[in-house]
Design a protein around this motif. Structure first.
Motif, short mmCIF file in Angstrom:
data_model
loop_
_atom_site.label_atom_id
_atom_site.label_comp_id
_atom_site.label_asym_id
_atom_site.label_seq_id
_atom_site.Cartn_x
_atom_site.Cartn_y
_atom_site.Cartn_z
N ALA A 117 -5.32 86.44 98.69
CA ALA A 117 -6.67 85.85 98.31
C ALA A 117 -6.60 85.36 96.89
O ALA A 117 -7.12 84.40 96.45
CB ALA A 117 -7.63 87.33 98.29
N LEU A 118 -5.71 85.99 95.94
CA LEU A 118 -5.38 85.42 94.99
C LEU A 118 -4.80 84.05 94.90
O LEU A 118 -5.17 83.15 94.06
CB LEU A 118 -4.37 86.21 94.05
N ILE A 119 -3.82 83.60 95.69
CA ILE A 119 -3.26 82.57 95.96
C ILE A 119 -4.30 81.29 96.16
O ILE A 119 -4.54 80.23 95.70
CB ILE A 119 -2.12 82.25 96.70
N LEU A 120 -5.21 81.73 97.12
CA LEU A 120 -6.20 80.98 97.84
C LEU A 120 -7.22 80.72 96.42
O LEU A 120 -7.80 79.47 96.56
CB LEU A 120 -6.87 81.50 98.68
N ARG A 121 -7.54 81.42 95.64
CA ARG A 121 -8.49 81.41 94.59
C ARG A 121 -7.90 80.50 93.65
O ARG A 121 -8.57 79.46 93.09
CB ARG A 121 -8.73 82.74 94.24
N PHE A 122 -6.78 80.80 92.89
CA PHE A 122 -6.25 80.22 92.05
C PHE A 122 -5.46 78.65 92.42
O PHE A 122 -5.53 77.82 91.67
CB PHE A 122 -5.50 80.92 91.12
N PHE A 123 -4.61 78.81 93.12
CA PHE A 123 -3.66 77.65 93.67
C PHE A 123 -4.20 76.82 94.53
O PHE A 123 -4.18 75.62 94.56
CB PHE A 123 -2.46 78.34 94.13
N ALA A 124 -5.12 77.30 95.65
CA ALA A 124 -6.06 76.47 96.35
C ALA A 124 -7.22 76.04 95.91
O ALA A 124 -7.81 75.07 96.44
CB ALA A 124 -6.14 77.07 97.85
N GLY A 125 -7.82 76.78 95.05
CA GLY A 125 -8.94 76.37 94.22
C GLY A 125 -10.31 76.86 95.10
O GLY A 125 -11.26 76.40 94.84
N LEU A 126 -9.99 77.84 96.08
CA LEU A 126 -11.13 77.99 97.11
C LEU A 126 -12.03 79.18 96.51
O LEU A 126 -11.67 79.92 95.58
CB LEU A 126 -10.89 78.51 98.31
#
Lengths: 206, 519
Positions: A160-169
């Motif tokens: 979830a963290l990677i999708l929020r910050f790195f993927a920008g979702l």
């Protein structure tokens, strides 16, 4: 574009706020028109490709730690997405659909071989104004520890963290990718950040 | 909605504000505590620093969208020869230009070039007869009778605060670390010379200044100043000293009393002196001291260079968290390096010295070994200058540029330039100080060549320049981007001046030391 929770399958409910958010996020208007055109003319997909190639790459690089692997996974993801355009249904956001493909691509790779994560992922370090120049290096090193702590998070929080910050979702898109509710997605991110904060503070103690 | 859900929603709003803001430090939405904000901003900045290779992006688009779909388009990837693969460190190859290198790790270190960092000429240190591990100072000589301040001492005035973070009187000198924060105005350019201080004991005896001073202003916090003040050694009977600072505004006048205690009364961990070291490429490195307590093992490593015109700037790797050094004991156990002490003072005299922190040694360990893969030095060179035409350019423009420069015997290439609104990783406060756009140069320093690897320039002469580095798997960080504010440009041209060469020299240096039992 969003789907109202609980709506029967096949029914489309487009929330105007989601449309506006997508446009603001990517600067792209009329996503659906682009996809429809791209089904017959691949070149029409270019605006979406350019909007998402960097977030997709960032997502993979954070996971695999190798630029070459990230490039290969990015290429595979977009290739699959283009192959699947005919099957894309206009419910849920395109970003969520694309990152679902990305996520499955990553899982496929991880099943085939051991992850190549070596900790060597790009890291950004913010300086701490309380510290002297020579201690900035120390600070940078400590903040790298924060980055390393991401790897210690439970897998769902980390994702979830990677999708929020790195993927920008956004949370709603993350929810669609992970098959959870929007509130659940926010809670995962919240827990992840609280954990990082607390462990980071622990490392900060002399 | 439960309170946890409300917190999660508030945090998500904060994150949204941070992700949508151009300035990493700024965020919209409800405030969060400083540590949480730091985590959020760090994650955001980490993501921003990750960009795919531009040629890869273009090639993938072309193959996917413009030339027909090829399921195997990227694998196997052709080796273009001029691309650097930082993950392949074992083979030294001739470098050539590339405007983005693949990163194994990225570290942004804001280097305050052009800010005021004054350091006096170092004085050769006496041989250490006795050493201790001293909080906030590292392993230091602690000949009896020595005195230390057992705790930091602070005084506040009108929103500003002075802190004496450390004080040690031993081996003929008194060393103090001072931080003055929250001043009413930016300090600005510092005049030459040490911070104007006087030191007296409570009997009124004054201790004259000695060599080894330093002072600096943090670029991201111009309303602060830090300093190392050095005086002659204190009288052993002293139990408190008075420090006075007399500087023009905005630093102003300060007075603080600092209690001191005998070193031997504080039960500090003693440090054991190490043997002679190893010499590679004219650089002799040794384990100078080891101090062990229940908290950890501090290994003090020191080095001297026999080559004139070369200064040692780093003994271990550049990324101890990602690529930690490993200490081994005689039982085969390994101890991985920890992040270094946050407030250890730099040593400004004698051989170059670093304190490296490891977990506590096992009680039955009787010797240790440590391998340093490389040492980083700076060699004096003539300047290298590049002039970049910027007339008619605006933020967002890429300037195709390739220029070969030399720093002494070392060549490097300027492989491109971009005009950006904000250099990646730059603190918002610094960006706010420099209005307008920035010129960001991409630099290619090449790989290992003959046991040497160019890390970057020793100095970028431009004021307010920011350098960012990429770290490869060998632990070497190369300063691959230099950003300068365009406010310094004139006549449609930006001039960037590099001087001196920072070089990693490959060893290894294999170090050993005995550790007494009965700890």
């Amino acid at each position: 574009m969003g789907e109202r929770e609980g709506a029967p399958s096949g029914q489309r409910t487009i929330r105007p706020t989601d449309v506006r958010r997508f446009q603001e996020h990517t600067g792209i208007k009329d996503e659906q028109r682009i996809i429809a055109d791209a089904r017959t003319d691949r070149e029409a997909f270019a605006p979406l490709y350019r909007a998402y190639v960097t977030p997709v790459y960032r997502y993979f690089l954070r996971h695999v730690g190798s630029a070459q692997d990230a490039e290969d996974l990015t290429a595979t993801t977009f290739s699959k997405a283009l192959d699947s355009l005919d099957r894309y249904e206009e419910r849920g956001s395109f970003a969520a659909w694309l990152f679902s493909i990305a996520r499955h691509t990553l899982l496929d790779q991880q099943r085939r071989r051991r992850p190549s994560i070596d900790g060597a992922v790009p890291i950004e370090v913010l300086p701490d104004p309380r510290l002297a120049p020579e201690a900035q290096l120390v600070r940078a090193e400590r903040i790298h520890a924060l980055h390393g702590l991401i790897g210690q998070l439970p897998s769902d929080q980390r994702e979830a963290l990677i999708l929020r910050f790195f993927a920008g979702l956004r949370a709603s898109q993350i929810a669609a990718v992970l098959g959870r509710s929007e509130g659940s997605a926010r809670m995962l991110i919240h827990r992840a950040i609280v954990t990082l904060r607390d462990r980071y503070l622990h490392e900060e103690q002399p | 909605m439960t309170s946890a859900e409300k917190e999660a929603e508030a945090l998500d709003q904060f994150i949204e504000g941070a992700l949508r803001s151009r300035l990493v430090a700024a965020a919209e939405g409800p405030p969060v505590d400083a540590a949480t904000a730091l985590v959020v901003n760090t994650l955001h900045a980490a993501a921003l620093a990750t960009v795919p290779d531009k040629e890869f992006v273009r090639e993938l688009e072309a193959r996917l969208l413009h030339r027909g779909h090829d399921a195997t388009l990227i694998a196997p990837r052709p080796d273009r020869g001029w691309r650097h693969r930082l993950e392949v460190a074992s083979t030294a190859r001739g470098w050539s230009g590339s405007w983005w290198q693949r990163a194994a790790a990225l570290t942004v270190i804001v280097v305050a070039l052009g800010t005021s960092l004054f350091i006096s000429l170092p004085v050769r240190a006496q041989l250490q007869r006795a050493a201790c591990l001293i909080p906030r100072l590292g392993i230091r000589a602690c000949d009896a009778p020595g005195l230390i301040a057992p705790n930091p001492v602070s005084v506040s005035r009108a929103g500003a605060k002075l802190t004496v973070a450390a004080l040690l009187s031993s081996s003929g000198k008194t060393i103090m670390r001072l931080d003055i924060m929250g001043l009413a105005a930016p300090v600005g350019q510092l005049p030459a010379g040490p911070l104007r201080t006087t030191l007296n004991d409570t009997s009124g005896k004054e201790y004259p200044p000695a060599d080894g001073w330093a002072k600096w202003v943090k670029p991201e916090d111009p309303q602060s100043i830090s300093a190392v003040a050095v005086f002659t050694a204190l009288d052993p009977s002293v139990r408190a000293v008075d420090l006075h600072v007399e500087e023009p505004q905005p630093v102003g006048s300060w007075a603080v009393r600092v209690p001191v205690s005998p070193v031997e009364a504080t039960k500090l961990p003693r440090a054991y002196e190490g043997p002679q070291g190893a010499t590679v490429e004219g650089i002799t490195v040794r384990i100078a001291s080891i101090a062990i307590d229940s908290e950890g093992t501090t290994v003090q490593v020191s080095a001297r260079s026999a080559v004139a015109g070369r200064g040692i700037v780093n003994l271990a790797n550049h990324q101890p968290v990602l690529y930690p050094l490993v200490l081994r004991d005689d039982k085969g156990r390994e101890y991985r390096e920890r992040a270094r002490p946050q407030e250890a003072l730099p040593r400004l005299e004698g051989p170059f010295t670093e304190d490296i922190s490891f977990p506590p040694l096992a009680t039955d360990a009787r010797s240790v070994s440590l391998v340093l893969p490389f040492v980083t030095v700076v060699e004096e060179t003539a300047p290298a200058i590049i002039r970049v035409p910027i007339a008619g350019k605006a933020a967002g423009d890429h300037i195709p540029l390739q220029a070969d420069l030399r720093l002494g015997a070392y060549s490097f290439r300027v492989a491109g330039a971009d005009l950006v609104e904000q250099p990646p990783g730059a603190p918002a406060s610094l960006v706010r100080q420099q209005r307008g756009s920035w010129l960001a140069l991409q630099l290619d320093y090449g790989d290992w060549n003959g046991g040497r690897k160019l890390v970057g320039p020793g100095v970028v002469e431009n004021a307010h320049a920011i350098q960012s580095s990429l770290t490869s798997r060998d632990g070497v960080s190369q300063f691959t981007r230099v950003s300068v504010p365009l406010s310094e440009a004139s006549d449609g041209e930006a001039v960037v001046t590099f001087q001196n060469a920072r070089i990693a020299i490959r060893g290894p240096w294999k170090l050993e030391a005995s550790v007494p039992g009965g700890r």
